[in-house]
Design an enzyme around this catalytic site. Structure first.
Site, PDB file in Angstrom:
ATOM      1  N   SER A  72       0.811  -1.219   0.000  1.00  0.00           N
ATOM      2  CA  SER A  72       0.000   0.000   0.000  1.00  0.00           C
ATOM      3  C   SER A  72       0.841   1.264   0.000  1.00  0.00           C
ATOM      4  O   SER A  72       0.307   2.359   0.070  1.00  0.00           O
ATOM      5  CB  SER A  72      -0.908   0.008   1.242  1.00  0.00           C
ATOM      6  OG  SER A  72      -0.120  -0.084   2.412  1.00  0.00           O
ATOM      7  N   THR A 175      -2.050   3.531   4.192  1.00  0.00           N
ATOM      8  CA  THR A 175      -1.005   4.550   4.197  1.00  0.00           C
ATOM      9  C   THR A 175      -0.087   4.396   5.398  1.00  0.00           C
ATOM     10  O   THR A 175      -0.505   3.920   6.433  1.00  0.00           O
ATOM     11  CB  THR A 175      -1.697   5.930   4.321  1.00  0.00           C
ATOM     12  OG1 THR A 175      -2.665   6.049   3.303  1.00  0.00           O
ATOM     13  CG2 THR A 175      -0.712   7.065   4.252  1.00  0.00           C
ATOM     14  N   THR A 193       1.953   6.956   0.336  1.00  0.00           N
ATOM     15  CA  THR A 193       1.076   5.848  -0.027  1.00  0.00           C
ATOM     16  C   THR A 193       1.080   5.603  -1.533  1.00  0.00           C
ATOM     17  O   THR A 193       1.415   6.489  -2.324  1.00  0.00           O
ATOM     18  CB  THR A 193      -0.374   6.150   0.421  1.00  0.00           C
ATOM     19  OG1 THR A 193      -1.193   5.007   0.208  1.00  0.00           O
ATOM     20  CG2 THR A 193      -0.949   7.323  -0.346  1.00  0.00           C
ATOM     21  N   ARG A 203      -6.824   9.067  -9.659  1.00  0.00           N
ATOM     22  CA  ARG A 203      -7.366   9.296  -8.323  1.00  0.00           C
ATOM     23  C   ARG A 203      -6.260   9.694  -7.355  1.00  0.00           C
ATOM     24  O   ARG A 203      -5.167   9.151  -7.355  1.00  0.00           O
ATOM     25  CB  ARG A 203      -8.063   8.032  -7.817  1.00  0.00           C
ATOM     26  CG  ARG A 203      -8.673   8.157  -6.414  1.00  0.00           C
ATOM     27  CD  ARG A 203      -7.777   7.639  -5.326  1.00  0.00           C
ATOM     28  NE  ARG A 203      -8.438   7.612  -4.019  1.00  0.00           N
ATOM     29  CZ  ARG A 203      -7.819   7.324  -2.883  1.00  0.00           C
ATOM     30  NH1 ARG A 203      -6.530   7.047  -2.885  1.00  0.00           N
ATOM     31  NH2 ARG A 203      -8.498   7.313  -1.741  1.00  0.00           N
ATOM     32  N   VAL A 204      -6.552  10.681  -6.526  1.00  0.00           N
ATOM     33  CA  VAL A 204      -5.655  11.125  -5.465  1.00  0.00           C
ATOM     34  C   VAL A 204      -6.420  11.092  -4.159  1.00  0.00           C
ATOM     35  O   VAL A 204      -7.564  11.562  -4.081  1.00  0.00           O
ATOM     36  CB  VAL A 204      -5.125  12.552  -5.738  1.00  0.00           C
ATOM     37  CG1 VAL A 204      -4.346  13.082  -4.540  1.00  0.00           C
ATOM     38  CG2 VAL A 204      -4.247  12.558  -6.993  1.00  0.00           C
ATOM     39  N   THR A 226      -5.090   7.553   8.152  1.00  0.00           N
ATOM     40  CA  THR A 226      -4.962   6.407   7.256  1.00  0.00           C
ATOM     41  C   THR A 226      -6.356   5.858   6.989  1.00  0.00           C
ATOM     42  O   THR A 226      -7.298   6.145   7.719  1.00  0.00           O
ATOM     43  CB  THR A 226      -4.059   5.321   7.868  1.00  0.00           C
ATOM     44  OG1 THR A 226      -3.847   4.266   6.928  1.00  0.00           O
ATOM     45  CG2 THR A 226      -4.668   4.751   9.144  1.00  0.00           C
ATOM     46  N   GLY A 227      -6.505   5.080   5.936  1.00  0.00           N
ATOM     47  CA  GLY A 227      -7.813   4.528   5.613  1.00  0.00           C
ATOM     48  C   GLY A 227      -8.353   5.082   4.310  1.00  0.00           C
ATOM     49  O   GLY A 227      -7.585   5.443   3.404  1.00  0.00           O
ATOM     50  N   LEU A 228      -9.651   5.173   4.211  1.00  0.00           N
ATOM     51  CA  LEU A 228     -10.299   5.611   2.981  1.00  0.00           C
ATOM     52  C   LEU A 228     -10.168   7.127   2.836  1.00  0.00           C
ATOM     53  O   LEU A 228     -10.832   7.896   3.522  1.00  0.00           O
ATOM     54  CB  LEU A 228     -11.766   5.192   2.989  1.00  0.00           C
ATOM     55  CG  LEU A 228     -12.542   5.398   1.689  1.00  0.00           C
ATOM     56  CD1 LEU A 228     -11.882   4.675   0.517  1.00  0.00           C
ATOM     57  CD2 LEU A 228     -13.978   4.911   1.852  1.00  0.00           C
TER      58      LEU A 228
END
Length: 314
Positions: A72, A175, A193, A203-204, A226-228
């Site tokens: 990731s 991340t 990430t 996509r960013v 971190t995460g979505l």
């Protein structure tokens, strides 16, 4: 079951910076997920030798950027739906200096390029081909654009159905964010990430967005996420946490409030994970997430540990 918004939850992320009943002295560094342990080891080499926190947070996450077992972060990461790995990164100092890169290809250490943006340009964020051209200008080598064996296998399996669906706590959006404080009291943070696996090309996420995935104010504290990423961006998560600390919240309370805000905005809680980390200028720290499963690495002179964060859902 979702707890009512009025409830007060205390996370395992310690709201007062203590160990065995004693206040933890500076320096210290905190980073997301279990891959933060190796990253913290490198950062601690610098901090324990009286190095500065900016060098520590850069060199620390560089370890993760080249870790072949992390899918990731860095060029070993899972590609987008076109089979291309694109990278995002940001770095920030307590005085407000910051730099970031996004939608970057073929660069081994995007965090180093982000620092170059901060220190060598009048800008904060460079993206895509412009970021790559700047890397070449600064003497960075372009890596061959070939998927790692693990990423290639995962991508071929994904193409069978070619359906995009994030899976929480799985390394398609985990991340590494790192924040800390050095012996002089200076603060800094970094975030890097390869983004969501099988994302749309271009996509960013939140990681290179100052105030979303990372924010540092030396007069108050620092936070990372971190995460979505889309969910973090919607609430300006890292900035929100630092501002809550400015208003008097502890790092733990600020992380919990940011999770509440994210929950209020989410349209698909079942499949959404966000984890927040925060540290204030006194060295107190906190952590909280939406779903169970988020952990973080913490390193100071008394102890190195991997801690499971408390979460909104149990």
């Amino acid at each position: 079951m979702l707890a009512p918004f009025s409830s007060k939850v205390s996370g395992i992320g310690i709201s007062k910076n203590t160990f065995n009943g004693q206040r933890v002295s500076q320096p210290q560094v905190i980073s997301t997920w279990n891959h933060g342990m190796a990253a913290n080891d490198k950062a601690w080499e610098i901090l324990s030798a009286d190095g500065n926190i900016l060098d520590a947070v850069e060199e620390g996450v560089k370890v993760t950027e080249v870790d072949k077992n992390v899918f990731s972060v860095g060029l070993n990461g899972i590609p987008d739906r076109e089979g291309i790995v694109t990278l995002d990164a940001s770095i920030m100092k307590g005085d407000g200096s910051c730099g970031a890169v996004a939608f970057l290809r073929q660069i081994k250490h995007p965090i180093t390029l982000a620092r170059m943006v901060m220190e060598k340009t009048p800008h904060v964020l460079l993206v895509g081909e412009g970021a790559r051209q700047f890397a070449i200008q600064e003497g960075m080598q372009l890596e061959e654009e070939v998927l790692s064996p693990n990423a290639s296998k995962a991508y071929e399996n994904w193409k069978i159905n070619a359906k995009y669906k994030p899976i929480i706590n799985v390394e398609n959006h985990d991340t590494i964010g790192m924040i800390g404080i050095d012996a002089t009291g200076e603060m800094a943070g970094s975030c890097t990430t390869s983004g969501l696996g099988y994302k749309m090309h271009g996509r960013v996420g939140d990681s290179p967005i100052i105030g979303a995935g990372l924010f540092v104010d030396g007069e108050v504290g620092a936070a990372t996420a971190t995460g979505l990423g889309e969910e973090v961006i919607r609430i300006c998560g890292a900035f929100l946490i630092v501002e809550l600390m400015r208003q008097g919240r502890t790092p733990q309370e600020a992380c919990e409030e940011a999770v509440k805000r994210a929950i209020a905005k989410s349209k698909d809680l079942k499949n959404t994970q966000i984890g927040f980390l925060a540290i204030n200028k006194e060295g107190d720290f906190g952590a909280f997430s939406i779903q169970p499963g988020f952990n973080y690495a913490h390193h100071h002179k008394a102890k190195q540990s991997l801690v499971d964060s408390n979460s909104w859902f149990k």
